[in-house]
Design a protein around this motif. Structure first.
Motif, mmCIF file in Angstrom:
data_model
loop_
_atom_site.group_PDB
_atom_site.id
_atom_site.type_symbol
_atom_site.label_atom_id
_atom_site.label_comp_id
_atom_site.label_asym_id
_atom_site.label_seq_id
_atom_site.Cartn_x
_atom_site.Cartn_y
_atom_site.Cartn_z
ATOM 1 N N ASP A 7 -2.003 -1.960 -21.543
ATOM 2 C CA ASP A 7 -1.864 -1.964 -20.087
ATOM 3 C C ASP A 7 -1.184 -0.686 -19.603
ATOM 4 N N ALA A 8 -0.187 -0.229 -20.344
ATOM 5 C CA ALA A 8 0.510 1.011 -19.979
ATOM 6 C C ALA A 8 -0.431 2.202 -20.061
ATOM 7 N N MET A 9 -1.256 2.242 -21.097
ATOM 8 C CA MET A 9 -2.223 3.336 -21.251
ATOM 9 C C MET A 9 -3.242 3.321 -20.105
ATOM 10 N N ILE A 10 -3.697 2.138 -19.735
ATOM 11 C CA ILE A 10 -4.650 2.019 -18.628
ATOM 12 C C ILE A 10 -3.991 2.471 -17.327
ATOM 13 N N GLY A 11 -2.760 2.082 -17.122
ATOM 14 C CA GLY A 11 -2.024 2.496 -15.925
ATOM 15 C C GLY A 11 -1.851 4.007 -15.862
ATOM 16 N N MET A 12 -1.538 4.615 -16.999
ATOM 17 C CA MET A 12 -1.390 6.069 -17.049
ATOM 18 C C MET A 12 -2.724 6.761 -16.780
ATOM 19 N N ALA A 13 -3.806 6.227 -17.331
ATOM 20 C CA ALA A 13 -5.131 6.803 -17.105
ATOM 21 C C ALA A 13 -5.519 6.698 -15.631
ATOM 22 N N GLN A 14 -5.190 5.582 -14.997
ATOM 23 C CA GLN A 14 -5.490 5.415 -13.573
ATOM 24 C C GLN A 14 -4.690 6.405 -12.730
ATOM 25 N N GLN A 15 -3.417 6.595 -13.067
ATOM 26 C CA GLN A 15 -2.592 7.555 -12.345
ATOM 27 C C GLN A 15 -3.140 8.971 -12.511
ATOM 28 N N GLU A 16 -3.553 9.311 -13.718
ATOM 29 C CA GLU A 16 -4.122 10.630 -13.982
ATOM 30 C C GLU A 16 -5.396 10.830 -13.175
ATOM 31 N N MET A 17 -6.240 9.819 -13.110
ATOM 32 C CA MET A 17 -7.477 9.923 -12.342
ATOM 33 C C MET A 17 -7.175 10.088 -10.852
ATOM 34 N N GLU A 18 -6.233 9.307 -10.345
ATOM 35 C CA GLU A 18 -5.845 9.428 -8.939
ATOM 36 C C GLU A 18 -5.288 10.813 -8.647
ATOM 37 N N TYR A 19 -4.485 11.353 -9.552
ATOM 38 C CA TYR A 19 -3.935 12.699 -9.395
ATOM 39 C C TYR A 19 -5.056 13.731 -9.350
ATOM 40 N N ARG A 20 -6.007 13.621 -10.252
ATOM 41 C CA ARG A 20 -7.111 14.593 -10.298
ATOM 42 C C ARG A 20 -7.999 14.507 -9.060
#
Length: 78
Positions: A7-20
């Motif tokens: 879940d933490a990895m998915i959350g980090m990936a979502q944040q990275e996508m939103e940032y990009r």
């Protein structure tokens, strides 16, 4: 425990996508405002607009990389 890590990895990936996406939107808006004439005369970019957009995008990525390096060097251990 493994579920929490996933879940933490998915959350980090979502944040990275939103940032990009946000970065791309800011870059697009900034370079469009700077380089593209407000009165559209042609369906394609002219040579001046194309050159301006190319320089603008290049500078934007350079600055983004420098800021990223400065932020990562100021926060050791993260």
């Amino acid at each position: 425990m493994e579920k929490a890590a996933s879940d933490a990895m998915i959350g980090m990936a979502q944040q990275e996508m939103e940032y990009r996406v946000e970065l791309f939107n800011k870059l697009t808006h900034s370079c469009f405002e700077k380089c593209i004439e407000k009165k559209f005369k042609d369906s394609d970019l002219n040579v001046g607009e194309n050159s301006c957009v190319d320089r603008c995008v290049h500078k934007y990525w350079q600055v983004t990389a420098i800021v990223g390096q400065l932020l990562s060097s100021s926060k050791p251990g993260i």
